[in-house]
Design a protein around this motif. Structure first.
Motif, PDB file in Angstrom:
ATOM      1  N   PHE A  93      52.677  24.853  33.947  1.00 24.90           N
ATOM      2  CA  PHE A  93      52.803  24.989  35.394  1.00 24.90           C
ATOM      3  C   PHE A  93      51.446  24.704  36.030  1.00 24.90           C
ATOM      4  N   ALA A  94      51.416  23.735  36.946  1.00 21.54           N
ATOM      5  CA  ALA A  94      50.191  23.351  37.644  1.00 21.54           C
ATOM      6  C   ALA A  94      50.409  23.529  39.142  1.00 21.54           C
ATOM      7  N   PRO A  95      49.587  24.319  39.821  1.00 22.61           N
ATOM      8  CA  PRO A  95      49.755  24.493  41.266  1.00 22.61           C
ATOM      9  C   PRO A  95      49.612  23.180  42.032  1.00 22.61           C
ATOM     10  N   HIS A  96      48.644  22.351  41.615  1.00 22.98           N
ATOM     11  CA  HIS A  96      48.371  21.088  42.304  1.00 22.98           C
ATOM     12  C   HIS A  96      48.280  19.945  41.297  1.00 22.98           C
ATOM     13  N   GLN A  97      48.460  18.739  41.803  1.00 27.79           N
ATOM     14  CA  GLN A  97      48.325  17.559  40.973  1.00 27.79           C
ATOM     15  C   GLN A  97      46.843  17.360  40.625  1.00 27.79           C
ATOM     16  N   ASP A  98      46.487  17.623  39.439  1.00 28.93           N
ATOM     17  CA  ASP A  98      45.180  17.509  38.772  1.00 28.93           C
ATOM     18  C   ASP A  98      44.831  18.769  38.005  1.00 28.93           C
ATOM     19  N   ASP A  99      45.424  19.924  38.388  1.00 27.79           N
ATOM     20  CA  ASP A  99      45.093  21.181  37.709  1.00 27.79           C
ATOM     21  C   ASP A  99      45.421  21.131  36.224  1.00 27.79           C
ATOM     22  N   PHE A 118      51.732  27.372  29.520  1.00 28.87           N
ATOM     23  CA  PHE A 118      50.424  27.343  30.155  1.00 28.87           C
ATOM     24  C   PHE A 118      50.592  27.571  31.657  1.00 28.87           C
ATOM     25  N   ALA A 119      49.777  28.478  32.202  1.00 25.92           N
ATOM     26  CA  ALA A 119      49.828  28.796  33.629  1.00 25.92           C
ATOM     27  C   ALA A 119      48.400  28.939  34.157  1.00 25.92           C
ATOM     28  N   PRO A 120      48.197  28.758  35.469  1.00 25.58           N
ATOM     29  CA  PRO A 120      46.851  28.877  36.036  1.00 25.58           C
ATOM     30  C   PRO A 120      46.359  30.320  36.028  1.00 25.58           C
ATOM     31  N   SER A 121      45.053  30.463  36.118  1.00 25.77           N
ATOM     32  CA  SER A 121      44.427  31.777  36.019  1.00 25.77           C
ATOM     33  C   SER A 121      44.639  32.617  37.276  1.00 25.77           C
ATOM     34  N   VAL A 122      44.973  33.890  37.081  1.00 22.57           N
ATOM     35  CA  VAL A 122      45.072  34.824  38.202  1.00 22.57           C
ATOM     36  C   VAL A 122      43.696  35.360  38.598  1.00 22.57           C
ATOM     37  N   LEU A 123      42.669  34.953  37.866  1.00 18.05           N
ATOM     38  CA  LEU A 123      41.289  35.307  38.199  1.00 18.05           C
ATOM     39  C   LEU A 123      40.621  34.198  39.014  1.00 18.05           C
ATOM     40  N   ASP A 124      41.365  33.151  39.312  1.00 16.32           N
ATOM     41  CA  ASP A 124      40.804  31.965  39.943  1.00 16.32           C
ATOM     42  C   ASP A 124      40.466  32.220  41.412  1.00 16.32           C
ATOM     43  N   TYR A 125      39.557  31.396  41.953  1.00 19.38           N
ATOM     44  CA  TYR A 125      39.175  31.532  43.358  1.00 19.38           C
ATOM     45  C   TYR A 125      40.229  30.954  44.302  1.00 19.38           C
ATOM     46  N   VAL A 184      46.155  31.791  41.928  1.00 16.62           N
ATOM     47  CA  VAL A 184      46.409  33.213  41.676  1.00 16.62           C
ATOM     48  C   VAL A 184      47.892  33.526  41.847  1.00 16.62           C
ATOM     49  N   ALA A 185      48.448  33.094  42.967  1.00 18.50           N
ATOM     50  CA  ALA A 185      49.855  33.389  43.258  1.00 18.50           C
ATOM     51  C   ALA A 185      50.788  32.732  42.248  1.00 18.50           C
ATOM     52  N   ALA A 186      50.496  31.489  41.890  1.00 18.21           N
ATOM     53  CA  ALA A 186      51.346  30.772  40.939  1.00 18.21           C
ATOM     54  C   ALA A 186      51.258  31.390  39.556  1.00 18.21           C
ATOM     55  N   GLY A 187      50.041  31.685  39.104  1.00 15.28           N
ATOM     56  CA  GLY A 187      49.879  32.275  37.781  1.00 15.28           C
ATOM     57  C   GLY A 187      50.573  33.606  37.661  1.00 15.28           C
ATOM     58  N   GLN A 188      50.412  34.456  38.673  1.00 17.35           N
ATOM     59  CA  GLN A 188      51.041  35.784  38.635  1.00 17.35           C
ATOM     60  C   GLN A 188      52.559  35.674  38.612  1.00 17.35           C
ATOM     61  N   ALA A 189      53.112  34.779  39.424  1.00 24.77           N
ATOM     62  CA  ALA A 189      54.566  34.644  39.500  1.00 24.77           C
ATOM     63  C   ALA A 189      55.148  34.108  38.195  1.00 24.77           C
ATOM     64  N   VAL A 190      54.542  33.047  37.660  1.00 22.58           N
ATOM     65  CA  VAL A 190      55.055  32.422  36.439  1.00 22.58           C
ATOM     66  C   VAL A 190      54.966  33.382  35.257  1.00 22.58           C
ATOM     67  N   LEU A 191      53.828  34.025  35.097  1.00 19.15           N
ATOM     68  CA  LEU A 191      53.639  34.906  33.947  1.00 19.15           C
ATOM     69  C   LEU A 191      54.477  36.174  34.055  1.00 19.15           C
ATOM     70  N   SER A 192      54.668  36.680  35.259  1.00 20.72           N
ATOM     71  CA  SER A 192      55.540  37.838  35.439  1.00 20.72           C
ATOM     72  C   SER A 192      56.987  37.493  35.092  1.00 20.72           C
ATOM     73  N   CYS A 193      57.431  36.303  35.504  1.00 21.21           N
ATOM     74  CA  CYS A 193      58.785  35.865  35.140  1.00 21.21           C
ATOM     75  C   CYS A 193      58.921  35.750  33.624  1.00 21.21           C
ATOM     76  N   TRP A 194      57.895  35.206  32.975  1.00 19.61           N
ATOM     77  CA  TRP A 194      57.909  35.055  31.507  1.00 19.61           C
ATOM     78  C   TRP A 194      58.002  36.414  30.835  1.00 19.61           C
TER      79      TRP A 194
END
Length: 261
Positions: free
Chosen positions: A36-42, A132-139, A144-154
């Motif tokens: 899961f990538a929040p943006h194209q390039d992540d 793979f999901a983005p970091s919830v520690l990210d700036y 943050v929102a995407a990582g938390q949502a994806v990992l919580s669903c998992w």
């Protein structure tokens, strides 16, 4: 006189290992990998080398782009189409052609019931061995929102496999590193496909520099090495778990920075 808490902390510190390095993470063979990538390039910045190696190991890799890439309204109207084209070109270099765009709002992503339903469906249908999901520690708040949502669903839906957080803007307290020395040129080429983001920031130098630094963690390979770092998230949701601790730290950092403005 030292307080009880100070003494307790000093006791714990005295028991720390000298230098606990992240464990090597060996790419699996013929597995199923969902990104899961929040943006194209992540996806390329965070784990592009690892994804290239996984494809070389005959893994099925699917990349989900969460937002539309509009740059929170700061980019031209044609930016989403350009970024989709760049994403396809970058992933083609990494030998990935299974791509999906969810077109959530860039810069203001918030997990909705509809988004979480889609994530659960993807997890149940794809059944990833690695997620793979983005970091919830990210700036970046989308990360943050995407990582938390994806990992919580998992964690909640009992999906199989292992889950890892990758780093973009903020270095992780890494639990694992992948040696991407054999894929570093592919990572560079894939990043270079993202001309629109690169026109705003030198992501290429930043990402390769971070990979070079992470290469210091590779055992028995001094100098000139490259690695990508990850934090593995535990299967069961917990207020004392790594995911919650990272989220708490991210919220603390934001509150501290706001007080300094």
């Amino acid at each position: 006189m030292k307080s009880f808490i100070t003494k307790l902390l000093q006791t714990k510190i005295s028991r720390l290992q000298l230098c606990p390095l992240p464990a090597p993470l060996i790419p699996i063979e013929a597995g199923r990998v969902l990104v899961f990538a929040p943006h194209q390039d992540d996806e390329t910045l965070g784990c592009g080398g690892t994804l290239a190696l996984l494809r070389q190991k005959k893994c099925a890799v699917k990349v989900i782009f969460i937002t539309d890439g509009a740059g929170a309204g700061s980019l031209d109207a044609d930016a989403p189409a350009i970024r989709r084209k760049e994403a396809r070109a970058a992933l083609n270099i990494l030998s990935i052609d299974d791509i999906e765009f969810l077109n959530e709002p860039d810069g203001s992503f918030r997990a909705s019931a509809g988004f979480e339903k889609k994530v659960r469906q993807l997890l149940q249908q794809f059944k990833p061995d690695w997620l793979f999901a983005p970091s919830v520690l990210d700036y970046h708040r989308d990360h943050v929102a995407a990582g938390q949502a994806v990992l919580s669903c998992w964690q909640q839906c009992g999906a199989p496999g292992r889950a890892f957080i990758y780093e973009i803007w903020s270095p992780l307290p890494a639990t694992h590193v992948v040696d991407i020395g054999d894929a570093i040129e592919l990572k560079k080429q894939a990043i270079s496909c993202y001309a629109l983001p690169l026109s705003h920031c030198d992501y290429l130098s930043a990402s390769i520099g971070l990979a070079s630094y992470r290469g210091l963690y590779l055992p028995g390979k001094p100098g000139g090495n490259y690695a990508e770092a990850f934090s593995e998230i535990e299967k069961q949701a917990s207020f004392g778990g790594l995911l919650q601790k990272m989220l708490n730290l991210r919220l603390y950092l934001e509150s501290l920075l706001k007080r300094q403005i």
